[in-house]
Write a protein that holds these residues in place. Sequence first.
Motif, PDB file in Angstrom:
ATOM      1  N   ARG A 119      -3.451   9.049  -1.967  1.00 11.62           N
ATOM      2  CA  ARG A 119      -5.097   9.764  -2.660  1.00 11.62           C
ATOM      3  C   ARG A 119      -6.091   9.564  -3.469  1.00 11.62           C
ATOM      4  N   LYS A 120      -5.605   8.231  -4.239  1.00 11.28           N
ATOM      5  CA  LYS A 120      -6.551   7.687  -5.221  1.00 11.28           C
ATOM      6  C   LYS A 120      -7.351   7.104  -4.245  1.00 11.28           C
ATOM      7  N   ASP A 121      -6.411   6.113  -3.836  1.00 11.77           N
ATOM      8  CA  ASP A 121      -6.881   4.959  -2.735  1.00 11.77           C
ATOM      9  C   ASP A 121      -7.723   5.118  -1.388  1.00 11.77           C
ATOM     10  N   GLY A 122      -7.332   7.414  -1.118  1.00 14.54           N
ATOM     11  CA  GLY A 122      -8.826   8.457  -0.655  1.00 14.54           C
ATOM     12  C   GLY A 122      -7.955   7.603   0.987  1.00 14.54           C
TER      13      GLY A 122
ATOM     14  N   THR B  54       0.371  18.202  -4.630  1.00 17.69           N
ATOM     15  CA  THR B  54       1.084  17.304  -4.323  1.00 17.69           C
ATOM     16  C   THR B  54       3.162  17.482  -4.282  1.00 17.69           C
TER      17      THR B  54
ATOM     18  N   ASP C  68      -4.858  18.795  -1.940  1.00 20.59           N
ATOM     19  CA  ASP C  68      -4.925  19.243  -3.144  1.00 20.59           C
ATOM     20  C   ASP C  68      -3.394  19.438  -4.464  1.00 20.59           C
TER      21      ASP C  68
ATOM     22  N   ARG D 131      -5.495  13.431   1.951  1.00 15.95           N
ATOM     23  CA  ARG D 131      -6.075  14.287   1.384  1.00 15.95           C
ATOM     24  C   ARG D 131      -5.175  15.168   1.233  1.00 15.95           C
TER      25      ARG D 131
ATOM     26  N   GLU E  75      -0.167  10.190  -4.247  1.00 21.76           N
ATOM     27  CA  GLU E  75      -1.287  10.277  -5.954  1.00 21.76           C
ATOM     28  C   GLU E  75      -1.742   9.115  -5.360  1.00 21.76           C
ATOM     29  N   ARG E  76      -0.747   7.939  -5.168  1.00 19.96           N
ATOM     30  CA  ARG E  76      -1.758   6.980  -5.320  1.00 19.96           C
ATOM     31  C   ARG E  76      -2.676   6.716  -3.890  1.00 19.96           C
TER      32      ARG E  76
ATOM     33  N   SER F 140       0.898  -1.623  -0.145  1.00 24.10           N
ATOM     34  CA  SER F 140       0.149  -0.081  -0.219  1.00 24.10           C
ATOM     35  C   SER F 140       0.623   1.025   0.149  1.00 24.10           C
TER      36      SER F 140
END
Length: 198
Positions: free
Chosen positions: A140-143, A150, A148, A146, A137-138, A80
């Motif tokens: 963030r994509k997985d939630g 990078t 704005d 958080r 970013e990965r 992860s």
Amino acid sequence: MRDENKAARQEKIEEAAYAVLEAKGYAGTSMLAIARAARASNETLYNWYGDKTGLFKALVVRNAEEVRTLLQEGLDSDASPLEILQALGPRLLALLVSPRAIQLNRAAAADPTGELGAVISERGRETVGPLIGAVMERARKDGALRFDDTGAAVGLYLNLLVGDLQIRRVIGREPPLDEDAINSRAAQAYERFLRLVA
């Protein structure tokens, strides 16, 4: 010369370069002194590295490769993103405050051409930062995170992890960190980062 023999010779030369740098400082370090310490010919050093700046650039590249490899392997794995970030912290911090990194930063500060500083920046933050950004970013994509921006998230993490510690080591105002101190600081930085952006 066979590749393994050349690699062993390069390692010996680079170890000698660090030893001479520590003893004499960047201005007092010469290719001849390094060649003598490594029991190599001056001609070999010039053939392989070009000049003193070329040799120290090679040291910077080798020093930075470990972290780049770690991040790339993490990105290519099934781990992860938060596991990758957590594993990265202690290794990145250990590298940045290692005796070799401190010596290279001192050499860069003493290099009147600015070439070493440029290589440290290029192979350091400018190479590693985007890879850390890709991990974030990965996440963030997985939630899991958080944010704005990078670049700002990477900067926040590095500030929490390193702060002014490296520069304080470079100027001799901070003693070396042992493994426990490195692990503790990295864990604290990771926890604080998550509190702010998770």
